[in-house]
Design a protein around this motif. Sequence first.
Motif, PDB file in Angstrom:
ATOM      1  N   PRO A   5     -42.240  -2.493   7.542  1.00 44.90           N
ATOM      2  CA  PRO A   5     -40.841  -2.184   6.734  1.00 44.90           C
ATOM      3  C   PRO A   5     -41.359  -1.758   5.432  1.00 44.90           C
ATOM      4  O   PRO A   5     -42.472  -2.191   4.904  1.00 44.90           O
ATOM      5  N   VAL A   6     -40.704  -0.833   4.908  1.00 45.05           N
ATOM      6  CA  VAL A   6     -40.749  -0.272   3.472  1.00 45.05           C
ATOM      7  C   VAL A   6     -39.692  -0.312   2.684  1.00 45.05           C
ATOM      8  O   VAL A   6     -38.416   0.148   3.282  1.00 45.05           O
ATOM      9  N   VAL A   7     -39.605  -0.627   1.592  1.00 45.77           N
ATOM     10  CA  VAL A   7     -38.439  -0.527   0.634  1.00 45.77           C
ATOM     11  C   VAL A   7     -38.907   0.539  -0.389  1.00 45.77           C
ATOM     12  O   VAL A   7     -40.134   0.444  -0.993  1.00 45.77           O
ATOM     13  N   VAL A   8     -38.171   1.670  -0.487  1.00 47.78           N
ATOM     14  CA  VAL A   8     -38.546   2.992  -1.301  1.00 47.78           C
ATOM     15  C   VAL A   8     -37.971   2.584  -2.654  1.00 47.78           C
ATOM     16  O   VAL A   8     -36.678   2.163  -2.763  1.00 47.78           O
ATOM     17  N   ILE A   9     -38.574   2.843  -3.867  1.00 51.76           N
ATOM     18  CA  ILE A   9     -37.909   2.856  -5.057  1.00 51.76           C
ATOM     19  C   ILE A   9     -37.960   4.338  -5.656  1.00 51.76           C
ATOM     20  O   ILE A   9     -38.908   4.827  -5.604  1.00 51.76           O
ATOM     21  N   SER A  10     -36.972   4.628  -6.076  1.00 46.99           N
ATOM     22  CA  SER A  10     -36.648   6.088  -6.753  1.00 46.99           C
ATOM     23  C   SER A  10     -35.973   6.097  -8.017  1.00 46.99           C
ATOM     24  O   SER A  10     -35.381   5.304  -8.466  1.00 46.99           O
ATOM     25  N   SER A  11     -36.097   7.230  -8.618  1.00 42.50           N
ATOM     26  CA  SER A  11     -35.378   7.563  -9.969  1.00 42.50           C
ATOM     27  C   SER A  11     -34.055   7.840  -9.654  1.00 42.50           C
ATOM     28  O   SER A  11     -33.752   8.316  -8.498  1.00 42.50           O
ATOM     29  N   PHE A  12     -33.216   8.110 -10.465  1.00 39.46           N
ATOM     30  CA  PHE A  12     -31.872   8.268 -10.469  1.00 39.46           C
ATOM     31  C   PHE A  12     -31.654   9.862 -10.582  1.00 39.46           C
ATOM     32  O   PHE A  12     -30.654  10.308 -10.233  1.00 39.46           O
ATOM     33  N   THR A  13     -32.717  10.688 -10.724  1.00 33.19           N
ATOM     34  CA  THR A  13     -32.493  12.110 -10.499  1.00 33.19           C
ATOM     35  C   THR A  13     -32.149  12.563  -9.319  1.00 33.19           C
ATOM     36  O   THR A  13     -32.029  11.972  -8.353  1.00 33.19           O
ATOM     37  N   GLU A  14     -31.424  13.885  -9.201  1.00 35.70           N
ATOM     38  CA  GLU A  14     -30.894  14.440  -7.951  1.00 35.70           C
ATOM     39  C   GLU A  14     -32.191  14.657  -7.131  1.00 35.70           C
ATOM     40  O   GLU A  14     -31.909  14.533  -5.792  1.00 35.70           O
ATOM     41  N   ALA A  15     -33.313  15.052  -7.296  1.00 35.73           N
ATOM     42  CA  ALA A  15     -34.396  15.204  -6.623  1.00 35.73           C
ATOM     43  C   ALA A  15     -34.733  13.645  -6.082  1.00 35.73           C
ATOM     44  O   ALA A  15     -35.265  13.637  -4.762  1.00 35.73           O
ATOM     45  N   LEU A  60     -33.978   1.412  -3.183  1.00 35.35           N
ATOM     46  CA  LEU A  60     -33.490   0.880  -4.459  1.00 35.35           C
ATOM     47  C   LEU A  60     -33.694   1.852  -5.635  1.00 35.35           C
ATOM     48  O   LEU A  60     -34.697   2.759  -5.558  1.00 35.35           O
ATOM     49  N   ALA A  61     -33.327   1.700  -6.486  1.00 35.81           N
ATOM     50  CA  ALA A  61     -33.390   2.599  -8.066  1.00 35.81           C
ATOM     51  C   ALA A  61     -34.434   1.562  -8.808  1.00 35.81           C
ATOM     52  O   ALA A  61     -34.550   0.284  -8.529  1.00 35.81           O
ATOM     53  N   LYS A  62     -35.112   2.317  -9.731  1.00 35.42           N
ATOM     54  CA  LYS A  62     -36.006   1.504 -10.645  1.00 35.42           C
ATOM     55  C   LYS A  62     -35.068   0.508 -11.316  1.00 35.42           C
ATOM     56  O   LYS A  62     -33.988   0.889 -11.692  1.00 35.42           O
ATOM     57  N   PRO A  63     -35.551  -0.609 -11.405  1.00 36.22           N
ATOM     58  CA  PRO A  63     -34.608  -1.821 -12.091  1.00 36.22           C
ATOM     59  C   PRO A  63     -34.538  -1.630 -13.355  1.00 36.22           C
ATOM     60  O   PRO A  63     -35.262  -1.177 -14.177  1.00 36.22           O
ATOM     61  N   ARG A  64     -33.271  -2.112 -13.972  1.00 35.39           N
ATOM     62  CA  ARG A  64     -33.082  -2.003 -15.500  1.00 35.39           C
ATOM     63  C   ARG A  64     -33.015  -3.516 -15.779  1.00 35.39           C
ATOM     64  O   ARG A  64     -32.364  -4.489 -14.951  1.00 35.39           O
ATOM     65  N   ILE A  65     -33.773  -3.788 -16.890  1.00 36.19           N
ATOM     66  CA  ILE A  65     -33.903  -5.265 -17.096  1.00 36.19           C
ATOM     67  C   ILE A  65     -33.616  -5.360 -18.840  1.00 36.19           C
ATOM     68  O   ILE A  65     -34.455  -6.398 -19.246  1.00 36.19           O
ATOM     69  N   ALA A  66     -32.826  -4.692 -18.943  1.00 35.19           N
ATOM     70  CA  ALA A  66     -32.694  -4.806 -20.585  1.00 35.19           C
ATOM     71  C   ALA A  66     -31.982  -6.171 -21.225  1.00 35.19           C
ATOM     72  O   ALA A  66     -32.269  -6.588 -22.213  1.00 35.19           O
ATOM     73  N   GLU A  89     -26.288   3.582  -7.214  1.00 37.64           N
ATOM     74  CA  GLU A  89     -25.554   4.578  -7.824  1.00 37.64           C
ATOM     75  C   GLU A  89     -26.312   5.755  -7.877  1.00 37.64           C
ATOM     76  O   GLU A  89     -27.538   5.845  -8.087  1.00 37.64           O
ATOM     77  N   HIS A  90     -25.611   6.852  -7.763  1.00 31.97           N
ATOM     78  CA  HIS A  90     -26.167   8.544  -8.010  1.00 31.97           C
ATOM     79  C   HIS A  90     -26.595   8.564  -6.539  1.00 31.97           C
ATOM     80  O   HIS A  90     -26.556  10.070  -6.072  1.00 31.97           O
ATOM     81  N   PHE A  91     -27.243   7.734  -5.815  1.00 33.67           N
ATOM     82  CA  PHE A  91     -27.527   8.193  -4.458  1.00 33.67           C
ATOM     83  C   PHE A  91     -26.532   8.263  -3.523  1.00 33.67           C
ATOM     84  O   PHE A  91     -26.885   9.045  -2.612  1.00 33.67           O
ATOM     85  N   THR A  92     -25.397   7.626  -3.678  1.00 30.21           N
ATOM     86  CA  THR A  92     -24.181   7.872  -2.886  1.00 30.21           C
ATOM     87  C   THR A  92     -23.885   9.491  -2.904  1.00 30.21           C
ATOM     88  O   THR A  92     -23.228   9.988  -1.727  1.00 30.21           O
ATOM     89  N   ARG A  93     -23.985   9.896  -4.018  1.00 32.96           N
ATOM     90  CA  ARG A  93     -23.445  11.391  -4.039  1.00 32.96           C
ATOM     91  C   ARG A  93     -24.327  12.366  -3.117  1.00 32.96           C
ATOM     92  O   ARG A  93     -23.883  12.963  -2.346  1.00 32.96           O
ATOM     93  N   ALA A  94     -25.603  12.112  -3.079  1.00 32.48           N
ATOM     94  CA  ALA A  94     -26.526  12.923  -2.100  1.00 32.48           C
ATOM     95  C   ALA A  94     -26.204  12.441  -1.039  1.00 32.48           C
ATOM     96  O   ALA A  94     -26.289  13.354   0.204  1.00 32.48           O
ATOM     97  N   PHE A  95     -26.056  11.316  -0.356  1.00 30.54           N
ATOM     98  CA  PHE A  95     -25.641  10.738   0.763  1.00 30.54           C
ATOM     99  C   PHE A  95     -24.252  11.494   1.274  1.00 30.54           C
ATOM    100  O   PHE A  95     -24.255  12.111   2.596  1.00 30.54           O
TER     101      PHE A  95
END
Length: 375
Positions: free
Chosen positions: A84-94, A111-117, A218-224
Amino acid sequence: MTGTAPKDPVRVLVIDDSASIRIAFKKLIAEDPGLEMIGAAADPFQAAEMMRERLPDVLLLDLQMPRMDGLTFLKKIMSQRPMPVVVISSFTEAGSRASLRALELGAAEVLAKPRIATAEDRREAAIRLCDAIHAAYQSGRGASGRGTRRNVARLRALAPGERFSADVILPPMAARPGAGPPMIAIGASTGGTEAVREILESLPVGLPPIAVVQHMPEHFTRAFAERLNALCAIAVKEAEDGDVLVPGQAVIAPGDRHLVLRRDGRTYRTELRAGPCVSRHRPSVDVLFRSVAQAAGQGGLGVLLTGMGDDGAAGMGEMRAAGAWTIAQDEASCVVYGMPRAAEELGAVCQTLPLDRIAREIIARSGRDDRKAAS
């Protein structure tokens, strides 16, 4: 969600070239006593050395790394020792395109890289990360892209955090609605990207409008949506606020926004809403299904696919109570038999079907018996 926890914590290995991200993941994973981070590697070569000493149950894999990118490493893992693998990616189109490719190669979650501000960011990041790791573990997903589900009778309580129902986004129905124009609503989570693709690819044009909630960042659904639009006979797009839904079209809920449908005469319009996660997700299937129950009544058709947890079960119950027909994917064809099972247990399901029969049933229930298109 409650239930029996695994006897031992799920072992997680993190692979990311950013030291700060590795530290952040360690802190987030520590939020869940059912998880154990057994190591953190800066690149796939270091990870390979660590895996010779101790194999993880789940890999948390960054896609953008020097020396060897995450997709190349994922291909090697799935060909040599699937896990099992969970991939972590940036919000970019690529990054979005690479994430979809990773799911095709057998990754269980993206998953997108986490925001923890802020404290709220941290709480949501912990929930999403830990839930995704548990979902990947439950799927046991390997190179085939199909689940070899773990022998776990119940889904355990996951990362801490308050649970909200659809009430925080959309008030419940005051009275049972009448029959609105035909409308199809589909919900899915872990393993759902390929399940949704399989169904939508098999549908001919001319069917009622379709709304889909697939748990993705977010952002990944557009590419989907763009990928589906290129593959399907029907038109597929990421939903925008105020869209008028038309026959022969499917809209995908954007990541990080709830999708609500409102009746507008003989058509439906979309509303995108911010707000808390519902059933631990934003977008939530429960929110979509409740809105379809209220807007379409007997004209609705609800489909609940593979996924961990119970999102969509309560909403499907409301659809059935409003007179809609409801279909759940069966256990044998699910990557994770969580959401459909929860709906079954609530008595929300009219019909349980294997994945490869759902499109034909949608066609038949929608007044089209185009079995050639669904074959």
